[in-house]
Scaffold this active site. Structure first.
Site, mmCIF file in Angstrom:
data_model
loop_
_atom_site.group_PDB
_atom_site.id
_atom_site.type_symbol
_atom_site.label_atom_id
_atom_site.label_comp_id
_atom_site.label_asym_id
_atom_site.label_seq_id
_atom_site.Cartn_x
_atom_site.Cartn_y
_atom_site.Cartn_z
ATOM 1 N N HIS A 60 37.104 -26.797 90.444
ATOM 2 C CA HIS A 60 37.504 -26.261 91.749
ATOM 3 C C HIS A 60 37.441 -24.746 91.682
ATOM 4 O O HIS A 60 37.955 -24.136 90.746
ATOM 5 C CB HIS A 60 38.933 -26.689 92.114
ATOM 6 C CG HIS A 60 39.376 -26.087 93.411
ATOM 7 N ND1 HIS A 60 39.028 -26.620 94.631
ATOM 8 C CD2 HIS A 60 40.086 -24.966 93.692
ATOM 9 C CE1 HIS A 60 39.512 -25.863 95.596
ATOM 10 N NE2 HIS A 60 40.160 -24.854 95.049
ATOM 11 N N ASP A 84 48.795 -32.604 103.066
ATOM 12 C CA ASP A 84 48.253 -31.255 102.860
ATOM 13 C C ASP A 84 47.417 -30.820 104.056
ATOM 14 O O ASP A 84 47.449 -29.669 104.464
ATOM 15 C CB ASP A 84 47.402 -31.196 101.592
ATOM 16 C CG ASP A 84 46.761 -29.825 101.460
ATOM 17 O OD1 ASP A 84 47.522 -28.850 101.334
ATOM 18 O OD2 ASP A 84 45.528 -29.721 101.554
ATOM 19 N N ARG A 142 50.181 -23.773 108.018
ATOM 20 C CA ARG A 142 50.302 -22.502 107.270
ATOM 21 C C ARG A 142 49.322 -21.475 107.794
ATOM 22 O O ARG A 142 49.623 -20.282 107.858
ATOM 23 C CB ARG A 142 50.043 -22.761 105.777
ATOM 24 C CG ARG A 142 51.198 -23.489 105.098
ATOM 25 C CD ARG A 142 50.771 -24.032 103.748
ATOM 26 N NE ARG A 142 50.239 -22.996 102.876
ATOM 27 C CZ ARG A 142 49.260 -23.186 101.986
ATOM 28 N NH1 ARG A 142 48.719 -24.381 101.835
ATOM 29 N NH2 ARG A 142 48.822 -22.192 101.250
ATOM 30 N N SER A 167 48.706 -27.379 97.202
ATOM 31 C CA SER A 167 47.680 -27.817 98.148
ATOM 32 C C SER A 167 46.384 -28.179 97.408
ATOM 33 O O SER A 167 45.821 -29.267 97.571
ATOM 34 C CB SER A 167 47.430 -26.684 99.161
ATOM 35 O OG SER A 167 46.257 -26.903 99.889
ATOM 36 N N LYS A 192 44.999 -32.378 96.140
ATOM 37 C CA LYS A 192 43.695 -32.973 96.471
ATOM 38 C C LYS A 192 42.915 -33.307 95.197
ATOM 39 O O LYS A 192 42.277 -34.356 95.104
ATOM 40 C CB LYS A 192 42.902 -32.015 97.370
ATOM 41 C CG LYS A 192 43.488 -31.955 98.779
ATOM 42 C CD LYS A 192 42.837 -30.894 99.639
ATOM 43 C CE LYS A 192 43.305 -29.521 99.292
ATOM 44 N NZ LYS A 192 43.117 -28.484 100.279
HETATM 45 N N1 URA Z 1 42.633 -23.919 99.478
HETATM 46 C C1 URA Z 1 43.389 -25.014 99.665
HETATM 47 O O1 URA Z 1 42.909 -26.127 99.576
HETATM 48 N N2 URA Z 1 44.685 -24.834 99.938
HETATM 49 C C2 URA Z 1 45.273 -23.622 100.041
HETATM 50 O O2 URA Z 1 46.457 -23.542 100.281
HETATM 51 C C3 URA Z 1 44.459 -22.502 99.860
HETATM 52 C C4 URA Z 1 43.137 -22.678 99.573
#
Ligand code: URA
Length: 430
Positions: A86, A165, A172, A187, A191
């Site tokens: 990621h 999320d 947010r 967050s 995932k």
């Molecule tokens: N990417 C995400 O998936 N979540 C965040 O809070 C910030 C960047």
């Protein structure tokens, strides 16, 4: 007691700098996903978390609660180990494109669930959608069968992956609470853990073109995510990498696909190759498969073979010409000398204004739009020579893009800056 009173109690606990109990966290995340906790209550709680933080137990529990809001994928039935990467996002960051087939060519399956871009950083799916016919949406069965046969999948995350999320991130975004490290880490990791990968390598970017502008914040985010991965039983490693300068020589969807193909063909810019190989080695090591040298798989064409199978399996025409923008405009070097700085954020903004990115998530993107750099820090240029070329389907976008490049680079009459690849990898966290 009506449930809305519980929400007020949770907000007050965090407002007064208390630690949330496991029960409070489980309840508030679940009740928010069900629509019982209202947006205004979750906004207040997110702001209290941004201001007062959460400790390691709270963040770990929050992440687990978000994972439990949806389904968790399971790849343990595959015949090879899995690893994923990621990136927190940067300008010209096309590394996923060569990296996924490269790691698969070394015997480790890569289930990469990606997103579309918003703002100045591009999304992996937008890049791949510039390939005629390629489709991002796969069913679970299609994904499993492609992982077994090809070893590599890049596709859109389904709506059942951490739905809490999805809802919270949108909230947010409009309440000034994106920047809370506890919320960013939970967050991203909810995932990635729900995606079911066995090992995870995080590329946490630092610099003007990144989310995290300084090394201390990036290090805190990276360590928080590594701890979350470890607590969830996923082998997790993070690299802190520079994002003051764009990665490679292109920013824009089809332009970045073309550069990724250069890397898969054994060429490509030194910084893109260096980071691709560094991340591949980390993924292979985290998955327990250090017996392959990924550099050999780029040189012998096997990573390119996996790319072709991966794209074709998702309907993409691997031999089709990639889209090209209708208009181009060259930005010339104003003086002769060495380039000492080229600002990633400014180049990202220019690519975005040219049509490569979107302002709202429903906006379309132009496949051919973006910026091609002809020189980077460490290179010398002569006055009047092209420094970069702007590409767009709409001529009127060229001037606005050029405006965002004002003050974006420094050229010194004598000497030049450091080549980006020499300061690319800043730290490794485990
Ligand atoms: N990417 C995400 O998936 N979540 C965040 O809070 C910030 C960047």
């Amino acid at each position: 007691m009506p449930e809305w009173q519980d929400a007020v109690e949770v907000i007050i606990t965090k407002r007064d700098k208390g630690a949330l109990s496991d029960e409070q966290i489980d309840w508030v995340v679940d009740a928010y996903t069900r629509g019982v906790v209202a947006d205004e209550q979750m906004s207040a709680l997110a702001m209290a978390i941004l201001l007062n933080g959460m400790d390691r137990r709270e963040i770990s529990r929050w992440t687990a609660a978000m994972i439990s809001s949806g389904t968790r994928m399971d790849f343990t039935s595959l015949s090879r180990p899995t690893a994923d990467k990621h990136s927190t996002g940067g300008v010209g960051d096309k590394i996923t494109l060569p990296l996924v087939p490269l790691v698969a060519a070394c015997g480790v399956a890569v289930p990469q669930l990606s997103g579309r871009g918003l703002g100045h950083t591009g999304g992996t799916l937008d890049k791949l959608e510039s390939i005629p016919g390629w489709r991002a949406d796969l069913s679970y069965d299609e994904m499993m069968s492609q992982l077994e046969s090809v070893g590599a999948v890049i596709c859109a995350a389904g709506s059942t992956l951490a739905p809490a999320d999805k809802k919270l991130y949108a909230l947010r975004d409009v309440t000034g609470t994106v920047e809370a490290i506890a919320l960013i880490a939970s967050s991203i990791m909810s995932k990635k853990i729900a995606e079911g990968t066995g090992a995870l390598v995080l590329d946490v970017k630092v610099g003007s073109g990144a989310f995290m502008k300084n090394v201390d914040d990036a290090r805190e985010l990276a360590q928080t995510m590594v701890n979350l991965g470890r607590d969830a039983g996923v082998t997790t490693v993070a690299l802190l990498t520079g994002m003051a300068t764009p990665l490679g020589l292109t920013a824009g969807n089809a332009l970045e696909v073309r550069e990724s193909l250069d890397v898969l063909a054994g060429g490509g810019p030194a910084d893109v190759v260096k980071l691709t190989l560094a991340l591949a080695r980390e993924m292979l090591s985290a998955a327990g498969r250090e017996d392959h040298d990924p550099a050999d798989r780029l040189a012998d064409g096997s990573a390119m073979d996996v790319w072709r199978h991966m794209i074709a399996a998702q309907g993409g025409d691997v031999d089709a010409d990639l889209p090209v923008a209708r208009e181009t405009h060259e930005v010339a070097a104003p003086i002769s000398g060495g380039i000492t700085r080229l600002d990633a954020l400014a180049v990202g903004m220019a690519a975005w204004r040219l049509g490569a990115g979107r302002a709202r998530k429903e906006d379309p993107v132009q496949a051919g739009a973006g910026v091609v750099l002809h020189a980077k820090p460490g290179d010398s240029v002569r006055a009047g020579e092209p420094l970069m070329t702007l590409h767009s389907d709409d001529g009127h976008r060229l001037d606005r893009a050029e405006e965002s490049l004002e003050g974006a680079f420094d050229i010194a009459a004598e000497g030049s800056g450091t080549h980006f690849e020499d300061e690319l990898i800043l730290a490794r966290l485990t």
